[in-house]
Design a protein around this motif. Sequence first.
Motif, PDB file in Angstrom:
ATOM      1  N   ARG A 158       0.829  -1.211   0.000  1.00  0.00           N
ATOM      2  CA  ARG A 158       0.000   0.000   0.000  1.00  0.00           C
ATOM      3  C   ARG A 158       0.855   1.248   0.000  1.00  0.00           C
ATOM      4  NH1 ARG A 158      -3.029  -2.779   3.750  1.00  0.00           N
ATOM      5  NH2 ARG A 158      -2.050  -1.619   5.457  1.00  0.00           N
ATOM      6  N   GLU A 159       1.888   1.262   0.838  1.00  0.00           N
ATOM      7  CA  GLU A 159       2.783   2.428   0.917  1.00  0.00           C
ATOM      8  C   GLU A 159       3.538   2.629  -0.391  1.00  0.00           C
ATOM      9  OE1 GLU A 159       5.156   1.615   4.346  1.00  0.00           O
ATOM     10  OE2 GLU A 159       3.511   2.035   5.737  1.00  0.00           O
ATOM     11  N   LEU A 160       3.946   1.540  -1.029  1.00  0.00           N
ATOM     12  CA  LEU A 160       4.652   1.617  -2.305  1.00  0.00           C
ATOM     13  C   LEU A 160       3.755   2.190  -3.398  1.00  0.00           C
ATOM     14  CD1 LEU A 160       7.451   0.860  -3.362  1.00  0.00           C
ATOM     15  CD2 LEU A 160       6.533  -1.368  -4.001  1.00  0.00           C
ATOM     16  N   ILE A 161       2.511   1.749  -3.435  1.00  0.00           N
ATOM     17  CA  ILE A 161       1.555   2.264  -4.424  1.00  0.00           C
ATOM     18  C   ILE A 161       1.316   3.754  -4.197  1.00  0.00           C
ATOM     19  CG2 ILE A 161      -0.873   2.172  -5.133  1.00  0.00           C
ATOM     20  CD1 ILE A 161      -0.712  -0.895  -4.613  1.00  0.00           C
ATOM     21  N   ILE A 188       2.112   6.873  -6.865  1.00  0.00           N
ATOM     22  CA  ILE A 188       1.085   7.826  -7.294  1.00  0.00           C
ATOM     23  C   ILE A 188       1.548   9.251  -7.042  1.00  0.00           C
ATOM     24  CG2 ILE A 188      -1.239   8.688  -6.783  1.00  0.00           C
ATOM     25  CD1 ILE A 188      -2.050   5.728  -6.377  1.00  0.00           C
ATOM     26  N   ARG A 189       2.117   9.510  -5.861  1.00  0.00           N
ATOM     27  CA  ARG A 189       2.644  10.849  -5.560  1.00  0.00           C
ATOM     28  C   ARG A 189       3.729  11.256  -6.549  1.00  0.00           C
ATOM     29  NH1 ARG A 189       1.862   9.118  -0.233  1.00  0.00           N
ATOM     30  NH2 ARG A 189       4.006   8.353  -0.094  1.00  0.00           N
ATOM     31  N   ASP A 190       4.625  10.322  -6.874  1.00  0.00           N
ATOM     32  CA  ASP A 190       5.691  10.607  -7.843  1.00  0.00           C
ATOM     33  C   ASP A 190       5.129  10.888  -9.231  1.00  0.00           C
ATOM     34  OD1 ASP A 190       7.541  10.255  -5.842  1.00  0.00           O
ATOM     35  OD2 ASP A 190       8.167   8.239  -6.492  1.00  0.00           O
TER      36      ASP A 190
END
Length: 167
Positions: free
Chosen positions: A32-35, A39-41
């Motif tokens: 979840r944190e990786l996704i 998205i932010r990037d």
Amino acid sequence: VAFVSVTQQFNTSTPMGRLVLNVLLSFAQFERELIAERIRDKIAAQRRRGKWVGGRPILGYDVDRTGPSPKLVVNATEASQVRQIFAMYLKLGSLLPVVEELTKRGWLNKSWFTRRGEPRGGRAFDKSSVYDLLMNPLYVGKLKHKAEQFDGEHEAIIDPETFQKVQ
């Protein structure tokens, strides 16, 4: 769904079952944190390239969704109102007189329809909405991402000198 069926195979009343469940939960949280980071990037990269990444439409622009990514296009009628609001602020020098004048004229904020067809916006201007309009760098062709501003691919409505005077 697959995660639930995998966790149902383990007996969580035993220490080994709880350990396996905690390991699976840790992997799920990491994913979840990786996704979220990806998205932010992606949003930051799109802003750097000058692309509008969505959000609430603003007065003066319409959203063109005909291409692969949405773009802001100038709405001539609303753009004229935006220019007049900037001119009013420069003439009157304060937010409340501008709000009173807009109320007198019967002008409303941007109204639009969601993808589901639900109406949004179209409210009377208040001090906060006029302030947000006057401070928005989209009107000079810029996009903001956190503390940085980038040149947008959309057309500016307000010239930079007028925008700077209002600031």
